[in-house]
Motif scaffolding. Structure first.
Motif, PDB file in Angstrom:
ATOM      1  N   PHE A   1       0.824  -1.210   0.000  1.00  0.00           N
ATOM      2  CA  PHE A   1       0.000   0.000   0.000  1.00  0.00           C
ATOM      3  C   PHE A   1       0.858   1.259   0.000  1.00  0.00           C
ATOM      4  O   PHE A   1       0.602   2.189   0.744  1.00  0.00           O
ATOM      5  N   ARG A   2       1.891   1.293  -0.830  1.00  0.00           N
ATOM      6  CA  ARG A   2       2.730   2.468  -0.935  1.00  0.00           C
ATOM      7  C   ARG A   2       2.265   3.304  -2.118  1.00  0.00           C
ATOM      8  O   ARG A   2       1.647   2.790  -3.039  1.00  0.00           O
ATOM      9  N   THR A   3       2.597   4.602  -2.093  1.00  0.00           N
ATOM     10  CA  THR A   3       2.309   5.410  -3.262  1.00  0.00           C
ATOM     11  C   THR A   3       3.016   4.771  -4.451  1.00  0.00           C
ATOM     12  O   THR A   3       4.111   4.277  -4.268  1.00  0.00           O
TER      13      THR A   3
ATOM     14  N   ARG B   1      -0.870   9.649  -7.160  1.00  0.00           N
ATOM     15  CA  ARG B   1      -1.642   8.461  -6.810  1.00  0.00           C
ATOM     16  C   ARG B   1      -2.509   7.981  -7.969  1.00  0.00           C
ATOM     17  O   ARG B   1      -3.037   8.779  -8.742  1.00  0.00           O
TER      18      ARG B   1
ATOM     19  N   LYS C   1       7.570   7.481  -4.097  1.00  0.00           N
ATOM     20  CA  LYS C   1       6.562   8.132  -3.267  1.00  0.00           C
ATOM     21  C   LYS C   1       6.647   9.646  -3.392  1.00  0.00           C
ATOM     22  O   LYS C   1       5.638  10.340  -3.358  1.00  0.00           O
TER      23      LYS C   1
ATOM     24  N   ASP D   1      -1.464   3.881  -2.789  1.00  0.00           N
ATOM     25  CA  ASP D   1      -1.876   3.956  -1.389  1.00  0.00           C
ATOM     26  C   ASP D   1      -3.333   4.400  -1.258  1.00  0.00           C
ATOM     27  O   ASP D   1      -3.666   5.229  -0.413  1.00  0.00           O
TER      28      ASP D   1
END
Lengths: 201, 357
Positions: free
Chosen positions: B222-224, B318, B313, B227
């Motif tokens: 769930f990382r950019t 996104r 990130k 996310d």
């Protein structure tokens, strides 16, 4: 000794949550107890030396099937009153099913030494890893059933998609290839309208 | 270590037990420290990319910032919403944190340095990481609040989608290495390309799979840019919205432990793990012992991949949810399936003597 401690731990933690699945009032709790039971049955598999099966139980049942269960049950709006109202009406049928299951369990338990494959003894430990042994069997002796099972699953998947798929005409989904293929000269038009003429689009 | 305790007069089983507990602590405690430092490092990276200074007040160069944050979080009150499902609400962060830790049991840090050298190591990692989603789902449901619940639904769908393509990517690696054991997979990469380069990632047939794995590992943690589970502009803080104090911190610790794990997996599965990138004997033991050199190389690779995670990130916006699903199901899944066929076909012809064999 640690092995037997682990066995009783896993066995208790399989059976108690299995009971809790039935007795939990909240369906989401039921599913979560079911997950605990799955997980600990994987632990039992591990103690038997079937590490591949144990991992498959966790990956397939805990990681995929139970997630979908949970997904569906969380979103259901369950009316408990209407669920309970049919209890007395369905009781005889329920008892019959329970008796059949009980008979099956008794027969299975009393016949645990019967088959030629096990006859009550532990399978001799081999130096081969589980996966190698299983793979060799699946791709030689059981090749045909294995392939057929795969085909049936594929048909089931295609069938599920065909049955639930509907084409909607009122949506305008993003077409990525169209966006990528777009060039400035076809997207931008430079106009020079005269004074008071306005734009014609 | 088991032998040492056995030598001191303990029974074999109890000395094994003691040695394992010590092994767990030797991995878990430095891991927590690593999480604290890596949060600091990441904030510095983002700051540098946004032309800011980042944390620079607590301790020299702000090095103690994470510990200050930890102390703050630790001293706060744990608030449980009245309508939350208390038991599950408290279990959820514990599940996230525990699952993030147990995966490390099978990670090989250096030649012979691994807590549990099991021969289904990769499957164990898949199994444990598929458990991770329960932390998020249960947190979302037990909070009894709308945003966390949306977040839980998103998390479940996202995890299940990307696990599929990760599974196929892992199959290509396993096919080439011929083993599920992580140490064996690392050893198989020795001199993999031209007898000179260590790492499946240098192989043109496996490099695209590494790209898929790298992107999927961002989605999996769930990382950019994936996310959506905790997208601030849509869902406040996602499944963590109702959490406070230590229960909130456990989510963070678990999340970052997972990120570090994914960096380690990138290094181990595709870039030679604890081996140097080039198969040249002095590179294997220039740092005191072969074990410490192995640790050095693995940490160097993990740090590099972590930098890449932070870089992404800081720079990539996104995804929208339908784009995320499109990428997972319509691009990665067919691509990884195609490469499973390509890789197995190639191996069939080169290693196992053609289709007739």
């Amino acid at each position: 000794m640690i092995a037997s401690i682990a066995f009783y731990l896993f066995a208790t933690l399989t059976i108690a949550p299995a009971l809790a699945v039935i007795f939990a009032r909240n369906p989401v709790h039921s599913v979560l107890w079911l997950i605990v039971a799955f997980f600990n049955s994987a632990g039992l598999m591990l103690l038997l030396g079937a590490e591949f099966i144990a991992m498959l139980v966790v990956i397939v049942y805990v990681g995929a099937v139970a997630v979908l269960f949970l997904f569906v049950v969380m979103m259901l709006d369950i009316d408990f009153a209407s669920l309970r109202s049919g209890f007395t009406r369905n009781l005889p049928f329920g008892i019959i099913i329970a008796l059949v299951l009980l008979a099956e369990i008794i027969i299975a338990v009393s016949a645990w030494q019967a088959g030629p494959a096990l006859s009550g003894h532990n399978v001799a430990a081999t130096t081969q890893p589980n996966i190698v042994a299983l793979g060799q069997l699946l791709y030689s002796r059981y090749l045909f059933p294995f392939e057929i099972a795969g085909l049936i699953l594929l048909v089931a998947m295609v069938g599920a998609i065909v049955l639930t798929h509907r084409r909607r005409h009122d949506t305008r989904p993003q077409k990525v290839w169209k966006q990528v293929a777009r060039r400035p000269d076809e997207a931008v038009k430079v106009l020079d309208p005269g004074v008071g003429e306005g734009m014609k689009l | 270590m088991t032998e040492t305790f056995h030598h001191w007069g303990l029974t074999y089983e109890w000395s094994w037990f003691l040695a394992t507990i010590i092994g767990i602590l030797v991995i878990a405690l430095p891991l927590m420290l690593a999480v604290a430092m890596i949060i600091y490092a990441e904030r510095k990276i983002w700051a540098a990319m946004a032309l800011r200074r980042g944390p620079n007040v607590v301790g020299p160069w702000g090095l103690l910032q994470s510990f200050a944050d930890g102390l703050k979080v630790f001293l706060k009150e744990t608030i449980i919403p009245t309508s939350a499902n208390k038991g599950l609400f408290l279990i959820a962060p514990i599940v996230t944190f525990t699952v993030a830790l147990i995966v490390w049991a099978v990670v090989p840090f250096a030649p012979g340095v691994v807590l549990a050298n099991v021969n289904v190591g990769l499957l164990y990692i898949l199994a444990a990481s598929s458990l991770g989603v329960y932390g998020v789902i249960v947190a979302g449901w037990a909070s009894n609040s709308k945003y966390p619940f949306f977040s839980a639904l998103r998390a479940a769908a996202q995890m299940v989608s990307y696990e599929v393509s990760i599974g196929f990517v892992l199959i290509t690696v396993v096919l080439w290495a011929g083993s599920f054991n992580l140490s064996a997979i690392v050893l198989q990469q020795k001199g993999h390309v031209l007898g000179l380069l260590n790492g499946f990632g240098f192989n043109p047939l496996l490099f695209p799979m590494w790209v898929v794995f790298f992107i999927s590992s961002m989605a999996e943690t769930f990382r950019t840019p994936f996310d959506l589970v905790e997208a601030e502009s849509e869902l406040v803080a996602g499944h963590q919205t109702e959490y406070s104090s230590m229960s909130f911190a456990l989510f963070w610790l678990g999340e970052y432990a997972n990120v570090i794990l994914m960096c380690a997996l990138n290094a181990i599965l595709f870039w030679g793990g604890w081996m140097p990138p080039i198969d040249w004997a002095p590179l294997y033991s220039f740092f005191f012992t072969p074990e410490l050199t192995g640790l050095f190389w693995l940490f160097a690779k993990m740090t590099f991949f972590f930098f890449c995670f932070g870089w992404v990130k800081a720079t990539v916006p996104r995804y929208r949810y339908d784009q995320l699903m499109r990428l997972g199901w319509k691009i990665f899944l067919p691509l990884s399936l195609l490469f499973v066929i390509l890789v197995s076909g190639w191996l069939m012809f080169t290693r196992y003597g053609g289709a007739g064999a």
